[in-house]
Design a protein around this motif. Structure first.
Motif, PDB file in Angstrom:
ATOM      1  N   LYS A 267       0.830  -1.209   0.000  1.00  0.00           N
ATOM      2  CA  LYS A 267       0.000   0.000   0.000  1.00  0.00           C
ATOM      3  C   LYS A 267       0.861   1.253   0.000  1.00  0.00           C
ATOM      4  CE  LYS A 267      -3.831   2.170   2.532  1.00  0.00           C
ATOM      5  NZ  LYS A 267      -4.738   2.036   3.714  1.00  0.00           N
ATOM      6  N   ALA A 268       1.932   1.245   0.803  1.00  0.00           N
ATOM      7  CA  ALA A 268       2.839   2.397   0.871  1.00  0.00           C
ATOM      8  C   ALA A 268       3.587   2.580  -0.443  1.00  0.00           C
ATOM      9  CB  ALA A 268       3.816   2.214   2.018  1.00  0.00           C
ATOM     10  N   LEU A 269       4.006   1.474  -1.057  1.00  0.00           N
ATOM     11  CA  LEU A 269       4.759   1.545  -2.318  1.00  0.00           C
ATOM     12  C   LEU A 269       3.901   2.088  -3.450  1.00  0.00           C
ATOM     13  CD1 LEU A 269       6.613  -1.858  -1.952  1.00  0.00           C
ATOM     14  CD2 LEU A 269       7.735   0.379  -2.141  1.00  0.00           C
ATOM     15  N   ILE A 270       2.676   1.652  -3.521  1.00  0.00           N
ATOM     16  CA  ILE A 270       1.775   2.136  -4.574  1.00  0.00           C
ATOM     17  C   ILE A 270       1.484   3.619  -4.383  1.00  0.00           C
ATOM     18  CG2 ILE A 270      -0.554   1.940  -5.534  1.00  0.00           C
ATOM     19  CD1 ILE A 270      -0.411  -1.072  -4.904  1.00  0.00           C
ATOM     20  N   ALA A 271       1.341   4.020  -3.123  1.00  0.00           N
ATOM     21  CA  ALA A 271       1.116   5.444  -2.834  1.00  0.00           C
ATOM     22  C   ALA A 271       2.337   6.268  -3.235  1.00  0.00           C
ATOM     23  CB  ALA A 271       0.807   5.639  -1.359  1.00  0.00           C
ATOM     24  N   GLY A 272       3.520   5.702  -3.063  1.00  0.00           N
ATOM     25  CA  GLY A 272       4.748   6.435  -3.371  1.00  0.00           C
ATOM     26  C   GLY A 272       5.073   6.497  -4.845  1.00  0.00           C
ATOM     27  N   PHE A 273       4.821   5.418  -5.574  1.00  0.00           N
ATOM     28  CA  PHE A 273       5.184   5.355  -6.998  1.00  0.00           C
ATOM     29  C   PHE A 273       4.007   5.642  -7.937  1.00  0.00           C
ATOM     30  CE2 PHE A 273       8.673   2.908  -5.155  1.00  0.00           C
ATOM     31  CZ  PHE A 273       9.754   3.392  -5.872  1.00  0.00           C
TER      32      PHE A 273
END
Length: 353
Positions: free
Chosen positions: A92-98
């Motif tokens: 979830k954090a990675l998708i929000a970041g990229f």
């Protein structure tokens, strides 16, 4: 043979390079400059003739977000509940970041470094390391099992060092103070739970997720089936056995949880991280006991440290704690300097009249 074809748009001209080699499907790609198109075409043609070319289009057509979703469904579901839950949070954090539109092929060391510099301002190095570990394993699985032509960019990116040497443990006086407060908690299971952690060295979620079928009170053993590593048996002290016996229902079913709510609906809310069931009550208890710096995991350190001071050898301690390497257990030995001083003082008069 390569062909470069200009395409005039409304605002700019692009160049599409098409490479055709006999016996191979044609490959095309569009660039902003003619020079880039020529260089790409020449390199692709050379790799095809040498039998080294990998078509990156499958990876370019798959978004990073979709790749993470596939990983969660196909890989994370085979992991331990805690690990699966951690993967979901990291994804979830990675998708929000990229973002949700970037392709898997576009995740390179430069973009990862940019993500690192921004992310590390808001989370701990440990949290960040877990996210990068997920990205790394995703690329390895994508290449080895999904057949995608991608290289793992993570090893090329510098990662912040994680300090895993926090080994706070309770003195006997502090342990007594915490347990006395826990006895007064509205959560009647808090006292037996904390005592079990102190007396066994189990990880907080290992103990919190116990079912009565895992507990052999007569044999004073607990069978841990869901662990961070492998299944293991943990011995119980007499006091731990007595406190578990005191809370055991007369007709306890094998699948009944020792500490979690009996309602399957309520239990399901915390099954991914069972120790969260005690998050609020433990927070209140440690504050009343004047131990604001204490974490639940520190009770595992407490058990390990006091076992060492009682003379338990390192190898036995490793088996009790479920550590695969001796290095993990060695971290506790530096806490025992005072204990070692008292030990050597016993021969203080050696050689003296």
């Amino acid at each position: 043979m390569a062909r470069i074809q200009p395409r005039n748009g409304k605002t700019r001209t692009t160049y599409t390079a098409t490479v055709r080699v006999k016996g191979q499907p044609s490959i095309s790609r569009t660039f902003d400059t003619k020079g880039e198109a020529k260089s790409w075409a020449a390199e692709v043609e050379r790799q095809i003739r040498m039998g080294r070319y990998q078509d990156v289009r499958p990876a370019e057509n798959l978004t990073f977000a979709d790749a993470l979703s596939q990983y969660l469904a196909r890989v994370s579901t085979t992991k331990r509940p805690n690990s699966e839950s951690r993967d979901k949070i990291s994804a979830k954090a990675l998708i929000a970041g990229f973002g949700s539109d970037i392709s898997l092929a576009a995740i390179n060391p430069q973009r990862l470094a940019e993500y690192r510099d921004k992310r590390i301002q808001t989370v701990s190095p440990s949290t960040f390391q877990k996210e990068f570990a997920l990205v790394s394993h995703l690329f390895n699985v994508a290449r080895r099992e999904w057949g995608l032509p991608v290289d793992n960019p993570v090893p090329q990116v510098r990662r912040p060092k994680v300090d895993n040497n926090r080994t706070r443990f309770l003195t006997k006086e502090e342990a007594q103070r915490l347990l006395d407060v826990a006895k007064t908690s509205r959560n009647t299971k808090l006292y037996p739970y904390l005592l079990l952690l102190m007396h066994t060295g189990m990880r907080p979620s290992e103990a919190a997720g116990l079912q009565w079928g895992d507990v052999d009170l007569d044999g004073r053993l607990v069978k841990l089936q869901v662990t961070k590593t492998d299944m293991r048996y943990v011995p119980l002290t007499e006091m731990a056995e007595n406190v578990l016996r005191s809370i055991r229902p007369k007709e306890a079913q094998m699948e009944t949880y020792v500490f979690l709510p009996h309602s399957s609906k309520e239990a399901r809310k915390v099954l991914d991280i069972p120790c969260n069931h005690f998050k609020r009550s433990f927070g209140t208890a440690r504050k009343k006991a004047g131990l604001d710096d204490l974490h639940l995991h520190d009770l595992r350190h407490t058990a390990a440290s006091h076992l060492l001071m009682a003379g338990v050898d390192i190898r036995t301690l490793a088996e009790i704690l479920g550590h695969k390497t001796m290095q993990m257990v060695q971290r506790y030995t530096h806490l025992l300097n005072d204990h070692k001083l008292k030990a050597v003082d016993r021969i203080n008069s050696l050689g003296l009249e």
